[in-house]
Design an enzyme around this catalytic site. Sequence first.
Site, PDB file in Angstrom:
ATOM      1  N   HIS A   1      10.365  10.019  29.509  1.00  0.00           N
ATOM      2  CA  HIS A   1      10.541  10.825  30.712  1.00  0.00           C
ATOM      3  C   HIS A   1       9.625  12.042  30.666  1.00  0.00           C
ATOM      4  O   HIS A   1       9.568  12.751  29.668  1.00  0.00           O
ATOM      5  CB  HIS A   1      11.996  11.285  30.835  1.00  0.00           C
ATOM      6  CG  HIS A   1      12.893  10.255  31.444  1.00  0.00           C
ATOM      7  ND1 HIS A   1      14.121  10.550  31.987  1.00  0.00           N
ATOM      8  CD2 HIS A   1      12.735   8.923  31.607  1.00  0.00           C
ATOM      9  CE1 HIS A   1      14.689   9.446  32.451  1.00  0.00           C
ATOM     10  NE2 HIS A   1      13.860   8.450  32.226  1.00  0.00           N
TER      11      HIS A   1
ATOM     12  N   TYR B   1      20.706  17.064  37.036  1.00  0.00           N
ATOM     13  CA  TYR B   1      21.832  17.951  36.747  1.00  0.00           C
ATOM     14  C   TYR B   1      22.161  18.677  38.048  1.00  0.00           C
ATOM     15  O   TYR B   1      21.313  19.415  38.574  1.00  0.00           O
ATOM     16  CB  TYR B   1      21.477  18.970  35.673  1.00  0.00           C
ATOM     17  CG  TYR B   1      21.157  18.391  34.312  1.00  0.00           C
ATOM     18  CD1 TYR B   1      22.114  18.376  33.298  1.00  0.00           C
ATOM     19  CD2 TYR B   1      19.894  17.880  34.018  1.00  0.00           C
ATOM     20  CE1 TYR B   1      21.827  17.864  32.044  1.00  0.00           C
ATOM     21  CE2 TYR B   1      19.597  17.367  32.763  1.00  0.00           C
ATOM     22  CZ  TYR B   1      20.564  17.359  31.786  1.00  0.00           C
ATOM     23  OH  TYR B   1      20.272  16.848  30.535  1.00  0.00           O
TER      24      TYR B   1
ATOM     25  N   PRO C   1      27.238  18.910  26.184  1.00  0.00           N
ATOM     26  CA  PRO C   1      26.208  17.895  26.416  1.00  0.00           C
ATOM     27  C   PRO C   1      25.157  18.312  27.424  1.00  0.00           C
ATOM     28  O   PRO C   1      24.110  17.651  27.530  1.00  0.00           O
ATOM     29  CB  PRO C   1      27.011  16.677  26.902  1.00  0.00           C
ATOM     30  CG  PRO C   1      28.310  17.226  27.388  1.00  0.00           C
ATOM     31  CD  PRO C   1      28.582  18.445  26.571  1.00  0.00           C
TER      32      PRO C   1
ATOM     33  N   LYS D   1      21.447  18.248  23.465  1.00  0.00           N
ATOM     34  CA  LYS D   1      21.022  18.801  22.176  1.00  0.00           C
ATOM     35  C   LYS D   1      21.788  18.259  20.967  1.00  0.00           C
ATOM     36  O   LYS D   1      21.339  18.445  19.830  1.00  0.00           O
ATOM     37  CB  LYS D   1      21.172  20.333  22.204  1.00  0.00           C
ATOM     38  CG  LYS D   1      20.210  21.021  23.136  1.00  0.00           C
ATOM     39  CD  LYS D   1      18.788  20.858  22.661  1.00  0.00           C
ATOM     40  CE  LYS D   1      17.812  20.947  23.804  1.00  0.00           C
ATOM     41  NZ  LYS D   1      16.558  20.278  23.539  1.00  0.00           N
TER      42      LYS D   1
ATOM     43  N   TYR E   1      14.086  22.149  26.450  1.00  0.00           N
ATOM     44  CA  TYR E   1      14.566  20.795  26.695  1.00  0.00           C
ATOM     45  C   TYR E   1      13.875  19.763  25.794  1.00  0.00           C
ATOM     46  O   TYR E   1      14.532  18.855  25.297  1.00  0.00           O
ATOM     47  CB  TYR E   1      14.334  20.441  28.166  1.00  0.00           C
ATOM     48  CG  TYR E   1      15.133  19.241  28.647  1.00  0.00           C
ATOM     49  CD1 TYR E   1      16.484  19.369  28.978  1.00  0.00           C
ATOM     50  CD2 TYR E   1      14.544  17.988  28.785  1.00  0.00           C
ATOM     51  CE1 TYR E   1      17.232  18.287  29.419  1.00  0.00           C
ATOM     52  CE2 TYR E   1      15.278  16.890  29.229  1.00  0.00           C
ATOM     53  CZ  TYR E   1      16.614  17.047  29.538  1.00  0.00           C
ATOM     54  OH  TYR E   1      17.352  15.968  29.965  1.00  0.00           O
TER      55      TYR E   1
END
Length: 389
Positions: free
Chosen positions: A72, A200, A292, A296, A384
């Site tokens: 991704h 998200y 979550p 991580k 990220y």
Amino acid sequence: MKTQIAIVGAGPSGLLLGHLLRAEGLDVVVVERASADYVLGRIRAGVLERTTTDLMDRLGLGERMHREGLPHDGFNLADGERLIRIDIKALTGKQVMVYGQTELTRDLMDAAPGRDLQVIYEAGDVTLHDVEGDAPYLTYVKDGKAERIDAQFICGCDGFHGPSRQAFPASVARAYEKVYPFGWLGILADVPPCNHELIYANHENGFALASMRSETRSRYYIQVPLDEKVEDWPDDRLWDELAVRLGPEAGARITRGPALEKSIAPLRSFVFEPMRHGRLMLAGDSAHIVPPTGAKGLNLAASDVYYLSEALTGYFRRGDNDGIAGYSDRALARIWKSERFSWQLTMLMHRFPSNDPFDRRMQVADLDYIASSVAAQTTIAENYVGLPL
């Protein structure tokens, strides 16, 4: 039985550590309270940082991950009808890999016999002894018989509820914890994902996440109160709510299907210090838990394992005790930064029962800033994909 290093826990962190140490020629035994099938049945995270994928490649175990995983280049933050894409590849030059933790564990598990990594499953009543001395050992029960493993070091990779952290005396232990007033209701289904990258979403009804395990298997979550029951959420109700929270564009692309698995997970941030006491070292969920949000958990375990494998290899290969002495501080420095990122993203994207109109306006202002600032997006992208080791 005698060994150089005994590892408690055969989840991904324990198996990854075992493989790294065996690759250096060290003697290792792994003990696990559950069966191999039970370990593989755990449904967990699926977004891997470069740190984690590099360790799999270093071991020569990344072939299936690269063949079946989904690289991704970015992910999305949603707020109502707005979709803010964080282009992590353009901002950092790196990608993340969507590859289920179950599949990574399977790869490590399948490779163990051929690499002479001994794993003892269904080891009950594991107890650690004399961790402050030079000759620690652990005992367990297998097939009704008491067994003992003498080691020079014990590594606790046995999760939040395992015995390793309990072996630290209260006089040296410090625990830091934040329990969030909600959980994530998750559904796993054999349907194509609604979007090719994660979303998200912050919605007035609460948080939602659109994720995936493959191009044909999707993983979705919604925020629910802690007293909610899975039985209160039949599949149709959950799909309806996901369509609302993810927004009209993503919601319209949801493909519905029967749940393969559905569960509610509470959220907490937790850090235990120190991560070393005498000849006992902790790694992964035995020492820290992250929400979550931000993916991580497994990746932090992988960085612990990297530091710990370096420390143990230095000790046995070069007689260097500095890595052992510095392991806890080194690991915790990265852990707290990842805890900060997961906490910030959780605070930004969820609706808290205590939020007032001012708090909500702060969330909107934060998202406005992120949408318009390359610097803000770069900071998010760097965290990220994983901070440097």
